[in-house]
Design a protein around this motif. Sequence first.
Motif, PDB file in Angstrom:
ATOM      1  N   ARG A 205      34.243  33.368  38.636  1.00  0.00           N
ATOM      2  CA  ARG A 205      35.622  33.486  38.138  1.00  0.00           C
ATOM      3  C   ARG A 205      35.810  34.745  37.298  1.00  0.00           C
ATOM      4  O   ARG A 205      36.856  35.406  37.376  1.00  0.00           O
ATOM      5  CB  ARG A 205      36.007  32.243  37.337  1.00  0.00           C
ATOM      6  N   LYS A 209      38.887  37.697  38.285  1.00  0.00           N
ATOM      7  CA  LYS A 209      40.037  37.441  37.418  1.00  0.00           C
ATOM      8  C   LYS A 209      41.295  38.159  37.898  1.00  0.00           C
ATOM      9  O   LYS A 209      42.412  37.659  37.772  1.00  0.00           O
ATOM     10  CB  LYS A 209      39.725  37.883  35.984  1.00  0.00           C
ATOM     11  N   ASP A 210      41.096  39.342  38.434  1.00  0.00           N
ATOM     12  CA  ASP A 210      42.229  40.161  38.848  1.00  0.00           C
ATOM     13  C   ASP A 210      43.004  39.569  40.015  1.00  0.00           C
ATOM     14  O   ASP A 210      44.137  39.987  40.286  1.00  0.00           O
ATOM     15  CB  ASP A 210      41.745  41.566  39.231  1.00  0.00           C
ATOM     16  N   ASN A 212      44.105  36.572  40.088  1.00  0.00           N
ATOM     17  CA  ASN A 212      45.124  35.725  39.459  1.00  0.00           C
ATOM     18  C   ASN A 212      45.370  34.411  40.205  1.00  0.00           C
ATOM     19  O   ASN A 212      46.513  34.043  40.496  1.00  0.00           O
ATOM     20  CB  ASN A 212      46.441  36.497  39.337  1.00  0.00           C
ATOM     21  N   LYS A 214      45.759  30.405  40.596  1.00  0.00           N
ATOM     22  CA  LYS A 214      46.433  29.440  39.724  1.00  0.00           C
ATOM     23  C   LYS A 214      45.402  28.636  38.924  1.00  0.00           C
ATOM     24  O   LYS A 214      44.288  28.416  39.371  1.00  0.00           O
ATOM     25  CB  LYS A 214      47.286  28.478  40.551  1.00  0.00           C
ATOM     26  N   GLU A 215      45.830  28.209  37.726  1.00  0.00           N
ATOM     27  CA  GLU A 215      44.966  27.356  36.928  1.00  0.00           C
ATOM     28  C   GLU A 215      44.841  25.984  37.580  1.00  0.00           C
ATOM     29  O   GLU A 215      45.775  25.487  38.221  1.00  0.00           O
ATOM     30  CB  GLU A 215      45.553  27.199  35.518  1.00  0.00           C
TER      31      GLU A 215
END
Length: 218
Positions: A205, A209-210, A212, A214-215
Amino acid sequence: MKTVLPIGIMLLLLISCGSTGNILDKPITFNEERNSLTLEYLSDRYGLDRDTPQIDPKMIVLHWTVIPTFEKSFEAFDAPTLPNWRPEIKDLSGLNVSSQFMVDRDGTIYRLMPETTMARHVIGLNHCAIGVENVGGAADQPLTKAQLRSNVWLIRYLAEKYPIDYLIGHYEYQRFEDHPLWLEKDDSYRTKKTDPGVDFMTKVRNKVKDLNFKELPK
């Protein structure tokens, strides 16, 4: 002062850099029996009646095989039907487990089946999930740095091709039980998972990160 590397070292670096990013096709058996069992799974477990076992990828799920070699891991997935040593899930469907991809311990990426064909690898979400199995994962055989690099490359490759919203470890799948993507009809069909490990997922992760994603649901 310019440093000149010996030719042998330069060739080694070129080969190692080029190994990540190559996908080798090594298909598991996907005959009429497996096709029928996959369509049956989609219908019985998810209420999806389809003519072909296609999925609409929204998620990537990372796994480990806890089997020490690629050959034995491939063998475990190759047969269309579940082996006798999986009685806890065989009564729910005879379809064997599998995944779209498998990453060997040296980082080699194998495509076991078409990316948008359903594989049985995660309860409730197979209809929208691309699975990535990593060879090994036992306590005495942790996943490797080469596998980490290849997983990161493969995630980027898939995210560029498909509208991927989520990246999860197999151990996180139950967080989707109240999510619209969750389709499993049997409330008693759950198995406890730990793969591919919190440490491995955290490292992956951090490197994507870039993108993006969804959580995950709480």
